[in-house]
Every structure is written in structure tokens, then in C-alpha cells.
Design a protein around this motif. Structure first.
Motif, PDB file in Angstrom:
ATOM      1  N   VAL A  95      76.187  35.637  52.613  1.00 33.00           N
ATOM      2  CA  VAL A  95      74.692  35.643  51.821  1.00 33.00           C
ATOM      3  C   VAL A  95      73.804  34.622  52.591  1.00 33.00           C
ATOM      4  N   VAL A  96      74.408  33.693  52.968  1.00 32.28           N
ATOM      5  CA  VAL A  96      73.362  32.578  53.515  1.00 32.28           C
ATOM      6  C   VAL A  96      73.089  33.111  54.750  1.00 32.28           C
ATOM      7  N   GLN A  97      73.685  33.788  55.414  1.00 34.43           N
ATOM      8  CA  GLN A  97      73.406  34.212  56.735  1.00 34.43           C
ATOM      9  C   GLN A  97      72.312  35.276  56.703  1.00 34.43           C
ATOM     10  N   GLU A  98      72.447  36.185  55.640  1.00 31.59           N
ATOM     11  CA  GLU A  98      71.366  37.097  55.463  1.00 31.59           C
ATOM     12  C   GLU A  98      69.973  36.746  55.167  1.00 31.59           C
ATOM     13  N   GLU A  99      70.137  35.698  54.156  1.00 32.44           N
ATOM     14  CA  GLU A  99      68.820  35.101  53.608  1.00 32.44           C
ATOM     15  C   GLU A  99      68.191  34.303  54.643  1.00 32.44           C
ATOM     16  N   LEU A 100      68.772  33.469  55.571  1.00 36.03           N
ATOM     17  CA  LEU A 100      68.289  32.870  56.595  1.00 36.03           C
ATOM     18  C   LEU A 100      67.481  33.728  57.561  1.00 36.03           C
ATOM     19  N   ALA A 101      68.039  34.889  57.852  1.00 37.17           N
ATOM     20  CA  ALA A 101      67.739  36.090  58.668  1.00 37.17           C
ATOM     21  C   ALA A 101      66.261  36.410  58.059  1.00 37.17           C
ATOM     22  N   LEU A 102      66.485  36.831  56.829  1.00 36.14           N
ATOM     23  CA  LEU A 102      65.100  37.250  56.195  1.00 36.14           C
ATOM     24  C   LEU A 102      63.983  36.396  56.208  1.00 36.14           C
ATOM     25  N   ARG A 119      64.699  32.461  60.159  1.00 31.88           N
ATOM     26  CA  ARG A 119      65.222  31.248  60.518  1.00 31.88           C
ATOM     27  C   ARG A 119      66.518  31.585  61.267  1.00 31.88           C
ATOM     28  N   PRO A 120      66.615  30.672  62.125  1.00 37.01           N
ATOM     29  CA  PRO A 120      68.158  30.794  62.954  1.00 37.01           C
ATOM     30  C   PRO A 120      69.258  31.253  61.908  1.00 37.01           C
ATOM     31  N   ALA A 121      70.150  32.205  62.284  1.00 42.08           N
ATOM     32  CA  ALA A 121      71.059  32.661  61.314  1.00 42.08           C
ATOM     33  C   ALA A 121      72.409  32.722  62.026  1.00 42.08           C
ATOM     34  N   SER A 122      72.598  31.808  62.823  1.00 42.15           N
ATOM     35  CA  SER A 122      73.869  31.840  63.929  1.00 42.15           C
ATOM     36  C   SER A 122      74.985  31.083  62.938  1.00 42.15           C
ATOM     37  N   ARG A 123      76.137  31.287  63.290  1.00 38.21           N
ATOM     38  CA  ARG A 123      77.242  30.705  62.620  1.00 38.21           C
ATOM     39  C   ARG A 123      77.055  29.274  62.371  1.00 38.21           C
ATOM     40  N   SER A 124      76.529  28.397  63.384  1.00 38.22           N
ATOM     41  CA  SER A 124      76.576  27.144  63.638  1.00 38.22           C
ATOM     42  C   SER A 124      75.085  26.806  62.494  1.00 38.22           C
ATOM     43  N   GLU A 144      66.031  28.311  47.065  1.00 40.15           N
ATOM     44  CA  GLU A 144      65.703  27.482  48.273  1.00 40.15           C
ATOM     45  C   GLU A 144      65.557  28.286  49.611  1.00 40.15           C
ATOM     46  N   LEU A 145      66.605  29.082  49.751  1.00 39.51           N
ATOM     47  CA  LEU A 145      66.353  30.124  50.838  1.00 39.51           C
ATOM     48  C   LEU A 145      65.203  30.753  50.676  1.00 39.51           C
ATOM     49  N   GLY A 146      64.808  31.443  49.926  1.00 35.96           N
ATOM     50  CA  GLY A 146      63.764  32.458  49.631  1.00 35.96           C
ATOM     51  C   GLY A 146      62.508  31.580  50.161  1.00 35.96           C
ATOM     52  N   ALA A 147      62.594  30.264  49.802  1.00 34.38           N
ATOM     53  CA  ALA A 147      61.034  29.550  50.228  1.00 34.38           C
ATOM     54  C   ALA A 147      60.945  29.224  51.671  1.00 34.38           C
ATOM     55  N   PRO A 161      58.270  31.394  56.234  1.00 33.55           N
ATOM     56  CA  PRO A 161      56.965  30.724  56.544  1.00 33.55           C
ATOM     57  C   PRO A 161      55.570  31.368  56.071  1.00 33.55           C
ATOM     58  N   HIS A 162      55.560  32.567  55.522  1.00 30.76           N
ATOM     59  CA  HIS A 162      54.575  33.079  55.026  1.00 30.76           C
ATOM     60  C   HIS A 162      54.607  33.107  53.611  1.00 30.76           C
ATOM     61  N   VAL A 163      55.696  33.063  52.829  1.00 33.88           N
ATOM     62  CA  VAL A 163      55.808  32.990  51.477  1.00 33.88           C
ATOM     63  C   VAL A 163      54.848  31.921  50.949  1.00 33.88           C
ATOM     64  N   ARG A 164      54.501  32.158  49.665  1.00 33.44           N
ATOM     65  CA  ARG A 164      53.651  31.336  48.801  1.00 33.44           C
ATOM     66  C   ARG A 164      54.043  31.456  47.341  1.00 33.44           C
ATOM     67  N   VAL A 165      54.527  32.474  46.878  1.00 37.62           N
ATOM     68  CA  VAL A 165      54.995  32.760  45.593  1.00 37.62           C
ATOM     69  C   VAL A 165      56.473  33.131  45.759  1.00 37.62           C
ATOM     70  N   LEU A 166      57.272  32.526  44.571  1.00 43.62           N
ATOM     71  CA  LEU A 166      58.617  32.816  44.320  1.00 43.62           C
ATOM     72  C   LEU A 166      58.783  33.164  43.100  1.00 43.62           C
ATOM     73  N   VAL A 167      59.379  34.828  42.733  1.00 43.81           N
ATOM     74  CA  VAL A 167      59.527  35.390  41.599  1.00 43.81           C
ATOM     75  C   VAL A 167      61.066  35.482  41.219  1.00 43.81           C
ATOM     76  N   LEU A 168      61.350  34.770  40.388  1.00 43.58           N
ATOM     77  CA  LEU A 168      62.677  34.735  39.718  1.00 43.58           C
ATOM     78  C   LEU A 168      62.992  35.695  38.504  1.00 43.58           C
ATOM     79  N   ALA A 169      63.869  36.861  38.745  1.00 41.80           N
ATOM     80  CA  ALA A 169      63.914  37.598  37.489  1.00 41.80           C
ATOM     81  C   ALA A 169      65.325  37.383  37.008  1.00 41.80           C
TER      82      ALA A 169
END
Length: 288
Positions: free
Chosen positions: A108-115, A118-123, A156-159, A162-170
Motif C-alpha cells: 500500500v505504501v509503495q503504491e501511494e508513494l508512486a502515485l 515520490r521514490p517507491a523503491s524497497r528502501s 499523509e501519503l496523499g499530501a 507536489p501538485h496537490v492542494r486539497v485533500l478530500v477524506l470520505a
């Protein structure tokens, strides 16, 4: 916590979300109808919304992911759907962005980092989990993490994008658990300058504590309210009564009596109108 990307606009108006009379079409009737609110940057805005499909539909509308039946959504005054999609991150929206429960935490963390570009390697994933004291939980299913921790991580991962200004939690309330964990993350992200919109049930919204974010006061629109403490009302001052005039001394000789004329009545003081009721009204929302 991982610090979000720098280089975001410092002007709060560029992050302000305005939802004006929005309705989203459903199969037989609108999923949501006549929704209006303003969500400023730097503030957590709670929007009471019926659980399930209405929350999903409204999240998609705010993020520019669905055509509107009527109304308008804008961020920083820009209503184009491409801009809405770029500037918003839909967090934990059921059947849209919510992770599958059976996935490993590290996946889950790897996918969110890629979205988030951000670097999404194992390290990189291992570093992120270590910073959040979750290194020993990397291989467990996502559903085995406490509900509040899962929601907080997704915020935190959604934020990080670099282009995101708005977070919508549902619909975070559907997981149960300690709401204070993810609510604290919402406050922190608002202090970082994000406009944080929480679509939740009216019952939960009424119990959430006031936000500690310092922000410019925003008008209270229908349906939504910002989590800022209400200003203290000054006690109404009552004017002191005017002293009665002292009686004039009686003269020794009584003058010739004249017919008394009817005294002119002075107009009484105008009564100040009561202040208008500013209680927000919740528009009717229909389920599919």
C-alpha cells in the motif's frame, strides 16, 4: 511524519474550494443534490454527508472525477475539471482510492508513494515505515493496522504529491477505531496549508472537537462548517434608566386654572431587530 512537498502557493485563496449548488446524477435520482460550501486553505472543513454512495459521489465531484448534473466546483477560482483532478487527492474513498484490505502494508505504501511521484523503491518504503514505527508491520495485511493509523497514513501519503492542494477524506467513520488519530493528522496538514475536506456523517461531525488551526474566518455556508472555535459573544449592555426630574416648588398663589391640553407622546425607542439566524441548513441528500 513526512513533510509534504514545498513550493505550494502561499496565498490561501489559491487553495480555497468553492462548491456551489452541486448535484450528481444517480440511476433514478441524484446521489447528492444542491450541495454548497466553502473550504478555505489552512482549515479542516467538515461536510455532513449521508454515508455510502453520497459520500463517494460528492468526493468525485469535488475532485473533478465525475460530470455534474448542476452546479460548479472551483479551486482558487478555477473550475476546469483537469485542474480539480490535478489539485485534489481523494483519500480512502470506498471502491475508488481505498486500498484492498488484503494487501500488505508495504505494498500500500509503495503504491501511494508512486502515485505521489515520490521514490517507491524497497528502501524508500522501508524508510517511510521506519519513520512511522511500522517497520515490523510491513508484511502484515493492511486491515490489521489500527483503523486510525491506516487513515492517518493515507492522508499523509496523499499530501506528498507536489501538485496537490486539497485533500478530500470520505467516510473515515466506517472503519471505527479512534477518530482522534486521523483528526490530528488533518489538523497538521491544514497547518501545512492544505484545504482539508472531511465528508462524514452528521452524527460524527457534531461530536468532533474544534480545530486548532489559525485561519482567516470564512463564511459559514449551507451544509458545511469549518472546525474553528466560535467567537465569544459580548454581553448585551442595558442602558441605565434616566433620573426622574425633581418636582418644581408650588407657588403661593394658585394661578387661574386653564383647560389641560393632551400631552404630546414622544415616540418610544426603536427596538433593535434580532440578529439573523446564521444556523447552516443541510440540503436534502438522496441515496441511490
Amino acid at each position: 511524519m513526512t513533510t509534504p512537498s514545498s513550493g505550494r502557493p502561499t496565498d490561501p485563496d489559491q487553495r480555497t474550494v468553492v462548491v456551489d449548488d452541486v448535484s450528481v446524477a444517480g440511476t433514478h435520482e441524484p446521489f447528492v443534490e444542491h450541495v454548497s460550501f466553502t473550504a478555505p486553505g489552512g482549515v479542516v472543513t467538515f461536510v455532513p454527508t449521508d454515508p455510502g454512495i453520497p459520500q463517494v459521489a460528492l468526493a468525485l465531484a469535488i475532485g473533478g472525477r465525475v460530470a455534474l448534473l448542476r452546479g460548479r466546483v472551483s479551486i482558487g477560482g478555477v473550475p476546469e475539471r483537469a485542474e480539480l483532478q490535478l489539485r485534489t487527492r481523494l483519500v480512502d474513498v470506498a471502491d475508488v482510492t481505498a486500498p484492498e484490505d488484503s494487501l500488505a502494508v508495504q505494498a500500500v505504501v509503495q503504491e501511494e508513494l508512486a502515485l505521489a511521484e515520490r521514490p517507491a523503491s524497497r528502501s524508500a518504503v522501508a524508510t517511510f515505515l521506519s519513520e512511522h514505527d511500522l517497520a515490523d508491520r510491513s508484511g502484515v495485511p493492511w486491515e490489521q493496522l489500527p483503523a486510525g493509523v491506516r487513515t492517518s497514513l493515507l492522508l499523509e501519503l496523499g499530501a506528498l504529491h507536489p501538485h496537490v492542494r486539497v485533500l478530500v477524506l470520505a467516510g473515515a467513520e466506517r472503519h471505527g477505531g479512534d477518530h482522534g488519530v486521523w483528526l490530528e493528522t488533518c489538523h497538521w496538514l491544514a497547518r501545512e496549508g492544505f484545504a482539508v475536506i472531511v465528508l462524514t456523517t452528521a452524527a460524527l461531525a457534531s461530536t468532533l472537537p474544534p480545530d486548532e488551526v489559525e485561519a482567516e474566518p470564512a463564511p459559514q455556508p449551507a451544509l458545511a462548517f469549518t472546525s474553528q472555535p466560535d467567537p465569544e459573544t459580548e454581553p448585551e449592555t442595558v442602558p441605565e434608566p434616566e433620573p426622574e426630574p425633581e418636582p418644581e416648588p408650588e407657588s403661593e398663589t394658585e394661578p387661574e386654572s386653564e383647560p389641560e391640553s393632551e400631552p404630546e407622546t414622544e415616540p418610544g425607542p426603536e427596538t433593535a431587530p434580532d440578529p439573523k439566524d446564521t444556523t447552516a441548513t443541510t440540503p436534502k441528500e438522496s441515496s441511490a
